[in-house]
Design an enzyme around this catalytic site. Structure first.
Site, short mmCIF file in Angstrom:
data_model
loop_
_atom_site.label_atom_id
_atom_site.label_comp_id
_atom_site.label_asym_id
_atom_site.label_seq_id
_atom_site.Cartn_x
_atom_site.Cartn_y
_atom_site.Cartn_z
N GLY A 56 20.49 61.44 66.63
CA GLY A 56 21.93 61.48 66.89
C GLY A 56 22.22 61.02 68.30
O GLY A 56 21.32 60.99 69.15
N CYS A 83 13.82 62.38 67.02
CA CYS A 83 14.62 62.00 68.19
C CYS A 83 15.50 63.18 68.63
O CYS A 83 15.01 64.17 69.13
CB CYS A 83 15.42 60.74 67.90
SG CYS A 83 16.01 59.90 69.40
N TYR A 84 16.83 63.13 68.39
CA TYR A 84 17.68 64.26 68.75
C TYR A 84 17.20 65.52 68.05
O TYR A 84 17.25 66.62 68.62
CB TYR A 84 19.13 63.97 68.37
CG TYR A 84 20.07 65.13 68.68
CD1 TYR A 84 20.61 65.26 69.97
CD2 TYR A 84 20.40 66.07 67.72
CE1 TYR A 84 21.46 66.33 70.27
CE2 TYR A 84 21.24 67.14 68.01
CZ TYR A 84 21.77 67.26 69.28
OH TYR A 84 22.60 68.32 69.60
N HIS A 172 11.33 56.87 65.95
CA HIS A 172 11.96 56.82 64.63
C HIS A 172 10.96 56.31 63.60
O HIS A 172 10.76 55.11 63.47
CB HIS A 172 13.20 55.92 64.66
CG HIS A 172 14.36 56.51 65.39
ND1 HIS A 172 15.28 57.34 64.79
CD2 HIS A 172 14.73 56.43 66.70
CE1 HIS A 172 16.18 57.73 65.69
NE2 HIS A 172 15.86 57.19 66.86
N GLU A 174 11.38 56.21 60.47
CA GLU A 174 12.06 55.68 59.30
C GLU A 174 12.35 54.18 59.37
O GLU A 174 12.65 53.55 58.35
CB GLU A 174 13.38 56.45 59.06
CG GLU A 174 14.46 56.22 60.10
CD GLU A 174 14.39 57.16 61.29
OE1 GLU A 174 15.42 57.38 61.95
OE2 GLU A 174 13.28 57.67 61.58
N ASP A 230 26.25 49.33 37.60
CA ASP A 230 26.39 50.78 37.66
C ASP A 230 27.01 51.35 36.38
O ASP A 230 26.49 52.29 35.78
CB ASP A 230 27.23 51.18 38.88
CG ASP A 230 26.68 50.61 40.17
OD1 ASP A 230 25.46 50.35 40.22
OD2 ASP A 230 27.46 50.40 41.11
N LYS A 372 21.23 51.85 45.07
CA LYS A 372 21.40 50.76 44.11
C LYS A 372 20.08 50.34 43.48
O LYS A 372 20.01 50.11 42.26
CB LYS A 372 22.04 49.57 44.80
CG LYS A 372 22.48 48.46 43.85
CD LYS A 372 23.75 48.86 43.12
CE LYS A 372 24.30 47.73 42.29
NZ LYS A 372 25.65 48.04 41.79
#
Length: 516
Positions: A56, A83-84, A172, A174, A230, A372
């Site tokens: 954040g 991180c944060y 990070h 990710e 969808d 998706k």
């Protein structure tokens, strides 16, 4: 029914929060993103096996910074702060965080220490390449924690509790710039938290069919069918779960692409025994949009009329109780700030942001937790053909958000022709399947041109094509020059009302995929 194993990600406003979810789901482990303010009591529907605190933009020592109580994270399950999130853990458990004299943004090298389960098997003698994005750093670890990795500017770039159940990383894992990030997250969710990597679209299909049957009971469900990926997957899912209890209503709202209405009707008129109905409500939608130029207002009007049409149609469907929609997880994320959370609203989506507060029908959104690419995998499980599943996304409001400015029948017709030419040339060039989404936009801008010996003053058409995995981020597609040349030449010559064509080379972020 057994509870589903889950990793919970608390969002503190990081631009990368959704990437954490994507990377964890790639490990076949189910996870959800929630605002950090949501109380623990709301998490009880599933079996919580681990907690992740996102990054954040705030500083933990700043006034008004997002905070938790120690009891909110000390829940008896493993915790990973990113991180944060790491700085918050440090603060909550009595360590010290302060501004760094030298901030770290970009590539860095992490040197692991000890034998923590979090970093086990992910580094070599050259160290671990990671991506940093922070201005604060941990100066002193809390009691009961030890350093398990350092970088050139962060002596405590990774930490672990003495019992190896609570962790923090300053980098990070990710993002793609941390090559071993997926392995680090797998270590946490599988080895530390004990999640079984068995959450697949096959298992989702089994549990969702059961859930739909329990929720719906003997009632009937009306599906707002668009013919896109969808809604097609939802139709197949409803057909498998409740069969003839599902009525699929295809609304022609006057905002569809070239010959789309006839294509949808041809595909669904005899689709797995469902009740299919076609309603032409184009005049109703276009009348409601008359004179409206604000994109958010257009979306809400389309959403309102959409529900009104379905509620009118529901009167002819005995026992209709539910309105099914193909809402996806990115729709939810982008539409509204999480309740009490830090993320900003980007835009409302037709499926989740444009519905009136009071509806006669209850919402049923079986794809709401999926990205998706996961929907396409689910479609394959449901034996939907690859040609249908490979279709580019199309927004719920249709051309209503691709005709910028006022939406009229004439302007939609102009855009339909231009968009058809663009897609036709992409298909001819064999590029369609390499592109996540491609479409034309009609701008509320007129420019001077010359055709023959005459001066023209007509519209500008923008072409947009992007590559993406899940629609959360996207890069503009490097379209071959000769393809763009053919598109421009055909559009200007074949579409009366357009005399200039431009190509959009914006990525997401900072832009969005759609223009409105």
């Amino acid at each position: 029914m057994a509870k589903r194993e889950k990793i919970l990600i608390l969002d503190f406003g990081s631009q990368y929060t959704q990437l954490i979810a994507r990377r964890i789901r790639e490990q076949n482990v189910y996870c959800e993103v929630r605002p950090y303010t949501q109380p623990a009591q709301d998490w009880e529907s599933d079996e919580l096996l681990g907690l992740i605190l996102s990054g954040g933009p705030a500083s933990v020592y700043a006034e008004g910074a997002p905070r938790l109580e120690r009891a909110d994270v000390d829940l008896g399950v493993p915790v990973l702060g990113i991180c944060y999130g790491m700085q918050l853990l440090t603060h909550l458990f009595g360590g010290e965080v302060a501004p760094s004299n030298e901030r770290e943004f970009g590539h860095a090298e992490l040197t692991p220490q000890g034998d923590s389960r979090l970093l086990r098997g992910v580094s070599d003698e050259a160290g671990l390449q990671v991506w940093m994005s922070h201005g604060d750093k941990v100066l002193r670890l809390p009691d009961g924690f030890q350093s398990v990795g350092h970088s050139g500017n962060s002596p405590f770039a990774a930490m672990a509790s003495d019992d190896d159940r609570m962790f923090g990383v300053q980098f990070h894992p990710e993002v793609a710039h941390t090559p071993q990030g997926g392995a680090i997250l797998r270590n946490f969710v599988v080895d530390v938290c004990g999640c079984r990597p068995d959450w697949t679209m096959g298992s989702f299909l089994e549990t969702e069919v059961d859930r739909i049957r329990r929720v719906v009971g003997d009632s009937r469900v009306i599906l707002g069918l668009s013919g896109g990926v969808d809604s097609t997957v939802v139709a197949a899912l409803l057909a498998q779960a409740i069969g003839s209890q599902a009525t699929c209503i295809f609304i022609d709202n006057g905002l569809l692409r070239w010959e789309e209405a006839s294509e949808v009707c041809g595909f669904f008129e005899d689709f797995r025994g469902i009740d299919f109905r076609h309603v032409d409500a184009s005049d109703r939608f276009l009348s409601a949009l008359e004179g409206v130029t604000d994109p958010e207002q257009k979306r809400k009007i389309i959403g309102r009329v959409f529900v009104e049409v379905f509620e009118d149609s529901a009167d002819s469907v005995d026992g209709a109780r539910f309105l099914a929609q193909g809402t996806l997880y990115p729709d939810v994320i982008e539409s509204v700030s999480p309740k009490g959370g830090p993320s900003a609203t980007i835009k409302s989506h037709h499926n989740v942001g444009g519905l009136p507060e009071h509806m006669k029908l209850e919402l049923l959104e079986p794809l709401r937790d999926l990205f998706k690419d996961e929907v396409r995998l689910l479609g394959a499980e449901l034996a939907i053909g690859s040609e249908k599943l490979g279709r580019h996304p199309f927004p719920g409001p249709g051309l209503g958000v691709r005709v910028l400015g006022e939406v009229t029948e004439d302007r939609c017709d102009v855009l339909r022709r231009a968009d058809h030419i663009f897609i036709d040339e992409i298909r001819r060039a064999g590029l369609y399947d390499s592109i996540w989404q491609a479409f034309a936009v009609l701008l509320p801008v007129q420019t001077v041109g010359v055709m023959g010996d005459e001066r023209t003053y007509e519209n500008v058409c923008a072409l947009r094509a992007v590559t993406s995995t899940d629609g959360m981020t996207a890069d503009w597609f490097d379209m071959p020059r000769e393809v763009l040349a053919r598109c421009s030449n055909r559009i200007i010559n074949e579409v009366r009302g357009i005399n200039r064509v431009v190509y959009d080379i914006s990525s997401k972020p900072p832009g969005t995929i759609e223009w409105e």
